[in-house]
Design a protein around this motif. Structure first.
Motif, PDB file in Angstrom:
ATOM      1  N   GLY A 168      17.151  37.024 -31.176  1.00 42.95           N
ATOM      2  CA  GLY A 168      16.038  37.299 -30.266  1.00 42.95           C
ATOM      3  C   GLY A 168      14.836  36.431 -30.588  1.00 42.95           C
ATOM      4  O   GLY A 168      14.168  35.918 -29.688  1.00 42.95           O
ATOM      5  N   ILE A 169      14.572  36.258 -31.868  1.00 38.49           N
ATOM      6  CA  ILE A 169      13.437  35.409 -32.273  1.00 38.49           C
ATOM      7  C   ILE A 169      13.678  33.981 -31.790  1.00 38.49           C
ATOM      8  O   ILE A 169      12.781  33.327 -31.256  1.00 38.49           O
ATOM      9  N   GLN A 170      14.926  33.528 -31.959  1.00 36.60           N
ATOM     10  CA  GLN A 170      15.247  32.173 -31.507  1.00 36.60           C
ATOM     11  C   GLN A 170      15.089  32.044 -29.993  1.00 36.60           C
ATOM     12  O   GLN A 170      14.600  31.034 -29.495  1.00 36.60           O
ATOM     13  N   ILE A 171      15.506  33.098 -29.267  1.00 38.22           N
ATOM     14  CA  ILE A 171      15.379  33.049 -27.803  1.00 38.22           C
ATOM     15  C   ILE A 171      13.913  32.977 -27.412  1.00 38.22           C
ATOM     16  O   ILE A 171      13.504  32.143 -26.596  1.00 38.22           O
ATOM     17  N   ARG A 172      13.082  33.829 -28.040  1.00 43.25           N
ATOM     18  CA  ARG A 172      11.667  33.819 -27.685  1.00 43.25           C
ATOM     19  C   ARG A 172      11.029  32.492 -28.062  1.00 43.25           C
ATOM     20  O   ARG A 172      10.194  31.955 -27.332  1.00 43.25           O
ATOM     21  N   ALA A 173      11.446  31.960 -29.227  1.00 37.95           N
ATOM     22  CA  ALA A 173      10.902  30.666 -29.645  1.00 37.95           C
ATOM     23  C   ALA A 173      11.336  29.581 -28.664  1.00 37.95           C
ATOM     24  O   ALA A 173      10.556  28.683 -28.333  1.00 37.95           O
ATOM     25  N   GLY A 174      12.573  29.691 -28.176  1.00 35.66           N
ATOM     26  CA  GLY A 174      13.077  28.709 -27.220  1.00 35.66           C
ATOM     27  C   GLY A 174      12.283  28.726 -25.921  1.00 35.66           C
ATOM     28  O   GLY A 174      12.062  27.692 -25.299  1.00 35.66           O
ATOM     29  N   GLU A 175      11.848  29.937 -25.524  1.00 37.64           N
ATOM     30  CA  GLU A 175      11.030  30.022 -24.322  1.00 37.64           C
ATOM     31  C   GLU A 175       9.682  29.356 -24.548  1.00 37.64           C
ATOM     32  O   GLU A 175       9.125  28.723 -23.645  1.00 37.64           O
ATOM     33  N   ALA A 176       9.163  29.514 -25.762  1.00 42.95           N
ATOM     34  CA  ALA A 176       7.809  29.016 -26.020  1.00 42.95           C
ATOM     35  C   ALA A 176       7.808  27.509 -26.236  1.00 42.95           C
ATOM     36  O   ALA A 176       6.977  26.801 -25.677  1.00 42.95           O
ATOM     37  N   ASP A 177       8.716  27.004 -27.035  1.00 40.65           N
ATOM     38  CA  ASP A 177       8.649  25.587 -27.388  1.00 40.65           C
ATOM     39  C   ASP A 177      10.006  25.079 -27.851  1.00 40.65           C
ATOM     40  O   ASP A 177      10.414  25.290 -28.989  1.00 40.65           O
ATOM     41  N   ARG A 178      10.689  24.420 -26.938  1.00 42.21           N
ATOM     42  CA  ARG A 178      12.037  23.926 -27.220  1.00 42.21           C
ATOM     43  C   ARG A 178      12.073  22.909 -28.347  1.00 42.21           C
ATOM     44  O   ARG A 178      12.871  23.003 -29.263  1.00 42.21           O
ATOM     45  N   GLU A 179      11.207  21.910 -28.276  1.00 43.98           N
ATOM     46  CA  GLU A 179      11.236  20.822 -29.271  1.00 43.98           C
ATOM     47  C   GLU A 179      11.022  21.380 -30.667  1.00 43.98           C
ATOM     48  O   GLU A 179      11.660  20.964 -31.628  1.00 43.98           O
ATOM     49  N   MET A 180      10.071  22.329 -30.747  1.00 43.70           N
ATOM     50  CA  MET A 180       9.721  22.838 -32.069  1.00 43.70           C
ATOM     51  C   MET A 180      10.893  23.548 -32.725  1.00 43.70           C
ATOM     52  O   MET A 180      11.175  23.311 -33.896  1.00 43.70           O
ATOM     53  N   ILE A 181      11.622  24.387 -31.980  1.00 40.89           N
ATOM     54  CA  ILE A 181      12.696  25.102 -32.671  1.00 40.89           C
ATOM     55  C   ILE A 181      13.845  24.149 -32.997  1.00 40.89           C
ATOM     56  O   ILE A 181      14.539  24.326 -33.995  1.00 40.89           O
ATOM     57  N   ALA A 182      14.010  23.102 -32.201  1.00 36.22           N
ATOM     58  CA  ALA A 182      15.013  22.102 -32.559  1.00 36.22           C
ATOM     59  C   ALA A 182      14.595  21.403 -33.842  1.00 36.22           C
ATOM     60  O   ALA A 182      15.403  21.155 -34.741  1.00 36.22           O
ATOM     61  N   ALA A 183      13.293  21.134 -33.955  1.00 37.32           N
ATOM     62  CA  ALA A 183      12.781  20.464 -35.154  1.00 37.32           C
ATOM     63  C   ALA A 183      12.920  21.357 -36.372  1.00 37.32           C
ATOM     64  O   ALA A 183      13.052  20.878 -37.497  1.00 37.32           O
ATOM     65  N   LEU A 184      12.917  22.667 -36.164  1.00 37.52           N
ATOM     66  CA  LEU A 184      13.037  23.600 -37.294  1.00 37.52           C
ATOM     67  C   LEU A 184      14.494  23.792 -37.713  1.00 37.52           C
ATOM     68  O   LEU A 184      14.802  24.654 -38.513  1.00 37.52           O
ATOM     69  N   GLY A 185      15.381  23.016 -37.129  1.00 37.52           N
ATOM     70  CA  GLY A 185      16.760  23.013 -37.601  1.00 37.52           C
ATOM     71  C   GLY A 185      17.665  24.023 -36.935  1.00 37.52           C
ATOM     72  O   GLY A 185      18.724  24.360 -37.460  1.00 37.52           O
ATOM     73  N   ILE A 186      17.257  24.518 -35.779  1.00 41.13           N
ATOM     74  CA  ILE A 186      18.146  25.443 -35.064  1.00 41.13           C
ATOM     75  C   ILE A 186      19.006  24.643 -34.100  1.00 41.13           C
ATOM     76  O   ILE A 186      18.499  23.764 -33.394  1.00 41.13           O
ATOM     77  N   ASP A 187      20.301  24.938 -34.116  1.00 43.78           N
ATOM     78  CA  ASP A 187      21.221  24.206 -33.250  1.00 43.78           C
ATOM     79  C   ASP A 187      20.976  24.656 -31.816  1.00 43.78           C
ATOM     80  O   ASP A 187      21.476  25.672 -31.365  1.00 43.78           O
ATOM     81  N   ILE A 188      20.174  23.841 -31.115  1.00 45.01           N
ATOM     82  CA  ILE A 188      19.682  24.287 -29.814  1.00 45.01           C
ATOM     83  C   ILE A 188      20.809  24.369 -28.784  1.00 45.01           C
ATOM     84  O   ILE A 188      20.835  25.269 -27.956  1.00 45.01           O
TER      85      ILE A 188
END
Lengths: 307, 327
Positions: A168-188
């Motif tokens: 859920g955290i990843q989903i919410r983060a994905g809504e907020a800022d795609r590039e950032m969560i990819a940069a944080l090492g999540i397999d987008i």
């Protein structure tokens, strides 16, 4: 109108509303996280219903059918996401609409090819058939009550999933800022596949549950899809809470409008059949009028972020 | 001459020559197919104006197509049953005159496009697509639940409507009416694309902020384009109803909206003759694949998917090369 009839209709509206929520939630999740408008969501609903009808007819077990619906819709969702949908995230909405419309054609005709044009029937299990007496002496079908409970439970589960879990955290983060969560090492791209499959599973579940009270046939998904769009416009795109409130509003207003408007018109119009005609014609437009009102007053939807 | 100009001329001449040839050899069915191509192309010319020039992705153009169809259906229904539509302030018994029907179809679909446009153009992107789709569905349900005009079954008009000096029941003569209107529609959209209005419309698609800074309101430009677009599609609806001598709520269905959009895309978005190429291709596919398999729409779906994923620019785009009007 009697109170009993009114409460029955409220329950029917609630049942319709929670089913719409299952559809709208998947659509709005996919839109919120990936920015994709998916017309083929109705096909996933249909796939769920066909899987449930086939498996429960073969095994005689409704629960197995339900599990099959979830699995088949999630699988179909994941495959479609990997094969087609992920090429569309960077495209404009026109390409998304066209490609997913093409998917509807392929899924619908493919299903017609495999299962034929005749509707299938999904039986309500023994345990859930028949009426139950609610407090106040209201007789209500157990199965519809079961749908309401299931829908509310899934809604609660979904809210928990999004608010409390890592996904859920990843989903919410994905809504907020795609590039950032990819940069944080999540397999987008894996996250996208999971979100899409999750939305598909919800649609498949809705299809299976509704399939037992309506016939299971090709083209059953799109009217529901369009109602889910109305729900999302009312509730605000990308918002699960908006989808929930919108779905209940649409479900209740549509169901109550259909029973009450002909009665309302009948109370002051002399010609009874004309009153029924006008009432039911207007009732069929009621939720779209609500949608128009929302578009005027709050174009971003009740719970949508301001544009 | 540009390659696209040659292709356009070939399409315009071909669409005229094939039914004329069929008329000589007596192949009525080919004339009917060509008439369908002309009418569907006209509907797509309408959508192309909003979609191609304005970037307004309307998934609800079936609304105007259906309203045009029902304008014809209702007027002719009252005329053939001698049952006046209204008696005050004067008696209006409906009409079988195409010219009157077309005017009514244009006005009704224009008004509907104005109201729906006023509401939906407040939004953009995915919202706009969903809202136009929903309003189209609303009209579908309205006509399904309106028993006076056939409800779910639709209604038949026994005789094709009249046009002064033309025998409309003769397939080739009716084709020519549709062909002339198609050419008029293409001419209008050609003029619009080159007019200051059309330039402002295209500019609002490309960069609405810049348009606003030079003192033009994109909303009004878009609304005007949306209304004209709906009117052209509405006229096509009236013609289609006359071709089939039947109107039914399926004219309003979301599939119809999708099909009109497919025509635009298969032909090539924002190409002047894209709708003609798209409609011709669609009817040919329906004719050929429909003979091969009952599930021919699945192949159309696969083709559409390939065009969207790999061949943006559609048929005319692949034949004429570089995209001209697509940003």
């Amino acid at each position: 109108m009697t109170t009993i009839l009114f409460i029955e209709q409220v329950l029917n509206g609630l049942q319709f509303g929670v089913m719409l929520f299952l559809m709208a939630a998947g659509l709005t999740l996919v839109f919120g996280v990936m920015g994709l408008i998916n017309l083929a969501h109705g096909s996933l609903y249909m796939i769920g219903a066909f899987a449930a009808a086939t498996v429960s007819a073969a095994t005689g077990n409704f629960v197995l059918g339900l599990v099959a619906a979830l699995a088949a819709a999630a699988m179909a969702g994941a495959v479609v996401e990997i094969a087609v949908i992920r090429r569309l995230y960077r495209r404009d909405h026109l390409d998304q609409v066209l490609a997913t419309f093409a998917l509807i054609l392929i899924f619908s005709e493919g299903t017609r090819w495999v299962f034929g044009s005749f509707p299938l029937y999904l039986d309500i299990p023994e345990m859930l058939s028949g009426p139950v007496t609610l407090p106040g002496g209201i007789e209500y079908p157990v199965y519809r009550l079961f749908i309401i409970v299931m829908g509310l439970a899934v809604a609660a589960l979904l809210f928990w999933l999004i608010a409390r879990t890592r996904l859920g955290i990843q989903i919410r983060a994905g809504e907020a800022d795609r590039e950032m969560i990819a940069a944080l090492g999540i397999d987008i791209s894996k996250l996208y596949t999971v979100v899409f499959a999750l939305g598909a599973a919800l649609a498949g579940m809705a299809g299976a549950l509704v399939g037992a009270i309506q016939s299971v046939e090709v083209g059953m998904g799109e009217p529901v899809l369009i109602l889910a769009f109305v729900t999302i416009i009312i509730g605000g795109i990308g918002s699960i809470k908006g989808a929930f409130v919108g779905a209940l509003l649409v479900g209740l207003i549509d169901t109550l409008g259909r029973t009450m408007l002909p009665l309302v018109f009948g109370s002051f119009m002399a010609d009874a059949s004309a009153a029924t005609t006008v009432g039911s014609a207007l009732a069929s437009m009621l939720i779209y009028i609500l949608m128009a009102g929302v578009l005027i007053a709050r174009p971003q939807g009740l719970f949508g972020a301001a544009a | 001459m540009r390659r696209e100009t040659i292709i356009n001329a070939a399409l315009a001449i071909g669409l005229l020559a094939i039914p004329l040839w069929a008329h000589v050899t007596g192949e009525i069915f080919t004339i009917t197919l060509s008439t369908r191509v002309a009418i569907l192309a006209l509907a797509a010319v309408g959508l192309n104006l909003a979609l191609g020039l304005g970037g307004l992705i309307s998934f609800g153009h079936a609304a105007y197509f259906g309203l045009g169809g029902y304008a014809m259906g209702i007027l002719a229904f009252h005329a053939q049953n001698y049952d006046p539509i209204f008696t005050w302030p004067f008696v209006f018994a409906g009409t079988k005159q195409m010219l009157v029907i077309w005017v009514v179809a244009l006005i009704v679909s224009g008004l509907a496009a104005f109201v729906i446009g006023m509401l939906t153009l407040r939004t953009s992107g995915a919202y706009f697509i969903m809202a136009t789709l929903a309003f189209g569905q609303m009209l579908y349900y309205l006509f399904v639940s309106w028993p006076k005009y056939g409800g779910e079954d639709g209604m038949s008009i026994y005789l094709r409507n009249d046009f002064p000096g033309v025998n409309t029941l003769d397939p080739i003569q009716f084709f020519l009416i549709c062909y002339v209107l198609l050419m008029l529609g293409i001419f209008v959209s050609w003029r619009i694309a080159r007019s200051p209005f059309g330039l402002a419309l295209q500019a609002s698609r490309q960069n609405a902020e810049r348009v606003e800074t030079v003192g033009i309101t994109p909303f009004r430009i878009r609304l005007a384009a949306f209304v004209i677009s709906g009117m052209i599609t509405g006229l096509a609806g009236a013609l289609m109803a006359d071709l089939n001598r039947f109107v039914g709520p399926t004219m309003f269905s979301w599939q119809t909206s999708g099909e009109i959009m497919i025509l635009v895309i298969l032909g090539g978005v924002a190409r002047l003759y894209g709708p003609v190429a798209g409609a011709a291709l669609f009817i040919l596919l329906e004719h050929w694949l429909g003979g091969v398999s009952d599930y021919w729409l699945a192949f159309v779906g696969a083709l559409l998917l390939l065009v969207v994923l790999f061949a943006r620019g559609g048929l005319i785009g692949s034949l004429a090369g570089r995209e001209v009007a697509h940003d």
